[in-house]
Design a protein around this motif. Sequence first.
Motif, PDB file in Angstrom:
ATOM      1  N   GLU A   1       0.764  19.061 -17.191  1.00  0.00           N
ATOM      2  CA  GLU A   1      -0.438  19.239 -16.376  1.00  0.00           C
ATOM      3  C   GLU A   1      -0.435  18.270 -15.200  1.00  0.00           C
ATOM      4  N   GLY A   2      -1.084  18.668 -14.129  1.00  0.00           N
ATOM      5  CA  GLY A   2      -1.225  17.809 -12.959  1.00  0.00           C
ATOM      6  C   GLY A   2      -0.227  18.089 -11.863  1.00  0.00           C
ATOM      7  N   TYR A   3       0.652  19.075 -12.083  1.00  0.00           N
ATOM      8  CA  TYR A   3       1.640  19.429 -11.069  1.00  0.00           C
ATOM      9  C   TYR A   3       1.494  20.909 -10.734  1.00  0.00           C
ATOM     10  N   GLY A   4       2.228  21.321  -9.728  1.00  0.00           N
ATOM     11  CA  GLY A   4       2.176  22.721  -9.344  1.00  0.00           C
ATOM     12  C   GLY A   4       2.781  23.604 -10.417  1.00  0.00           C
ATOM     13  N   PRO A   5       2.566  24.903 -10.317  1.00  0.00           N
ATOM     14  CA  PRO A   5       3.068  25.814 -11.345  1.00  0.00           C
ATOM     15  C   PRO A   5       4.563  26.072 -11.279  1.00  0.00           C
ATOM     16  N   THR A   6       5.245  25.702 -10.157  1.00  0.00           N
ATOM     17  CA  THR A   6       6.672  25.988 -10.009  1.00  0.00           C
ATOM     18  C   THR A   6       7.428  24.716  -9.667  1.00  0.00           C
ATOM     19  N   LEU A   7       8.760  24.737  -9.934  1.00  0.00           N
ATOM     20  CA  LEU A   7       9.608  23.588  -9.601  1.00  0.00           C
ATOM     21  C   LEU A   7       9.691  23.403  -8.087  1.00  0.00           C
ATOM     22  N   TRP A   8       9.643  24.474  -7.333  1.00  0.00           N
ATOM     23  CA  TRP A   8       9.729  24.346  -5.871  1.00  0.00           C
ATOM     24  C   TRP A   8       8.584  23.488  -5.357  1.00  0.00           C
ATOM     25  N   GLU A   9       7.372  23.695  -5.884  1.00  0.00           N
ATOM     26  CA  GLU A   9       6.226  22.897  -5.450  1.00  0.00           C
ATOM     27  C   GLU A   9       6.371  21.444  -5.888  1.00  0.00           C
ATOM     28  N   VAL A  10       6.929  21.224  -7.082  1.00  0.00           N
ATOM     29  CA  VAL A  10       7.128  19.847  -7.550  1.00  0.00           C
ATOM     30  C   VAL A  10       8.126  19.131  -6.648  1.00  0.00           C
ATOM     31  N   MET A  11       9.262  19.763  -6.336  1.00  0.00           N
ATOM     32  CA  MET A  11      10.274  19.119  -5.498  1.00  0.00           C
ATOM     33  C   MET A  11       9.768  18.929  -4.066  1.00  0.00           C
TER      34      MET A  11
END
Length: 852
Positions: A183-193
């Motif tokens: 929780e607390g991050y975007g739904p996809t790895l692209w948004e996290v990176m």
Amino acid sequence: MGPKNTVSAFDIGGPLALTRAATAVLDARGVVIGWSPAAQQLLGYPPDEVIGRTGASLLAVPRAVPADDIGARKTFSEVLTVRHRDGHAEQVAVTVCPVDQGEARPAWVLAAAGLQEEQVWEAGQAMLHGLATQSPIGLAIYDAELRLAWANAASDQEVGAPLSEYVGKTSEDLYGVGEVLTEGYGPTLWEVMRRVLNTGEPVIDLHFRARPPAEAQVDHVWSCSYYRLLDGRGNTLGVCEDAYDITDRYRAQQRLTLMALAGRRIGATLSVEETAGQLADVAVPGFCDEIMVDLVSVVLDGEEPTAGSVRQPLMRVARRGRVGGRDGAGEDRFAAPSCGHPVWYAPGSPQAVCLATGELVLERSGAGVSGRRSAAPGAAAPLCLVMPLRARGVTMGIVTFLREHTSFPFDADERTTGDELVRHTAVCLDNARRYTRERKAAVTLQRTLLPHRLPAQSALEVACRYLPAESQVGVGGDWFDVIPLSGTRVGLVVGDVVGHGLRAAATMGRLRTTVRALARLDLAPGELLSRLDDLVGQTMDGADWGADRGTRTSARAGGAGAPGGWSDTGADARSGQEGQQVYDDAVGATCLYAIYDPVSGLCSVASAGHLPPAVVDPRTGVVSFPDLPPGPPLGLGGLPFENTEISLAHGSLLALYTDGLVESREQDIDVGLEQLARVLGGPARPLEGLCDQTLAGLHAGEPARDDVTMLLVRTRLLDAEQVAVWELPARPASVGLARTHADQQLEKWGLEELAFTTGLVISELVTNALRHASAPIQLRLIRDRTFICEVSDSGHTSPHLRHAATYDEGGRGLFIVAQLVQRWGTRYTPSGKTIWTEQALPPGQQAWPTAA
């Protein structure tokens, strides 16, 4: 991408590269002919002090170079100890390279670096080599456009293709639709990176679930970390990803979480259907993609299955399922109509085998599940795990777990988890089944002990409601009663026994029977409650059987415990307590008894710790609660029960109820009384509808936590033409005068057929009053559903029916009266007593029409 290509990316010279190392040039004789600034910095010698000296003169520990290496003119490396200019010894790593000068004499180039620096570099090289080729941690580098630039061998295995085939792709291209679990991050790895690239803040231990290209049918979970990569000038190059497969650990943690959730939610209620639904809610999607819970039909009725009853068809009580793949997780495919109906499984199906053997069955199943849709063409059949619901050695049903979207196998750990889940549910279902059986028995007993039909009478219009508690403690001991009394009067009773369950219902039955028996004595309400209180106390005092096995002290005898409690000593003191409990339940019971007289319109009320009745004025619609003298609950003793007389106009509404109607944990009882007054007040309404409105207004959509008993009565007054009263003088001539009055009144009412019998009855009753009592003497005749004759006097001695001997001169009068009438009896009044008789109306005669 293979290991060779991966290592070449790190194949650089390190400290011994010519651009970094300390270098020297030697001729064929070993004389130094070239000295670099890096060499001066390493050993401290300026060029003019070294050039022209042999290289061996710099060694602190002489060492001969193998002739084979020199003769073969090949590159070789050594670790040498040389003398620094300041005198200390220095270990250096040296690489010697031959220089080809054609026909000229040979020469050598030496590259040297500090041994420690070289060892650190070699360790780093080994680490990089291991990370690239052997590390189980997946390493990947994404460029500034978040496209894959490089990956190690572990990442190669997940993708299942050489590096050249997937370089330049995004994470979505590689893993499809993934899900960030942290929780607390975007739904996809692209948004996290992208967040890491923009902010520079690293992300540690982010959990990501997806399906790798090399194993596209199974979900995996990774622990991922991301940090930004910068070049030497501080420019952003991209993002580095560290990923470690934690699928097994994640599934183990999910199993623990699942069991913790099951412990909290399954069995939270004592309903068989709700318990099965709780299992379904917990299992989907945490354990399976689809679940069906089927029970033996007798379990729903609270009965224990037998060998003959455990057979098909079963009853479907719960079903849950996920729609589609991960996009539809948690959505219920099956609505209510898919439950509550019989289901049949074909012989040889996993469910039929499980039910027959009592063992779990695991296989792939597509068409064997009754009522289930077919798998999509070309799709693998779902994994099917069927487990029996068994408790105390009895099979109550089966549970079918299906997996088709996650495709995780039901391995040994999963089967153990499923077994624990089903065992826990089976125990909860068995508890719910036993509670259902006990509750049904208690409700049946309670309803059996309550009035089935209200007696016919003219004094009141009556409506009632009994609503058993829906809480886990079971039904209580609430009761009500309507008791016809002499003189067209009616007794009204409402009571509440402390406790719940079978014992409370049984105690209620004993109290109700006792009240009816005492009411037949025509006692005033306060006196009836006093006698009832004495009987409860005597039952307690006399219920000391088995006292030799322990010392029991009743609260009435001054015990220190709570009312009705026992103080036990001795090793076997509790052995008789189960038998005592049925008596304890009566202690603390509340009761309200009222007698309404339709001739006078007076209602006499007494309370034993019970709530006051509500009275609605027929003219204004105003609701009032009479201020009754407080009386103690039954069984406590010590205080008298006082009568309160209330004058009720024709059409008045009287509401008797138990505390379950107006009291709850969320609100004070005064609030409930105010709500009751609002519902009952206003213009007169039909009593049946008013009962429903009252329950809806005070218990709208809420389950009853305590029994609710309500008795609504609307009063009536007898017509003046129905009652005839005469005062008789205390002289013998009054007997004939009384018969004359009666004959005239019977003729007026059209009841001449009763004249002879009535004359005999009046003669006997008036004669007894003249002989055994004193004035005033009153004769009252009432024409209602029966013909009532009453003679009142000031005496307090009741006549007794006896059989006179052959030669007795008297004693036959009451015996004759008893043979002529339907009923007769005596009731006491503050001024004396009344002897009354009832006769049936002649055929063809009807009861007096009652005013609406």
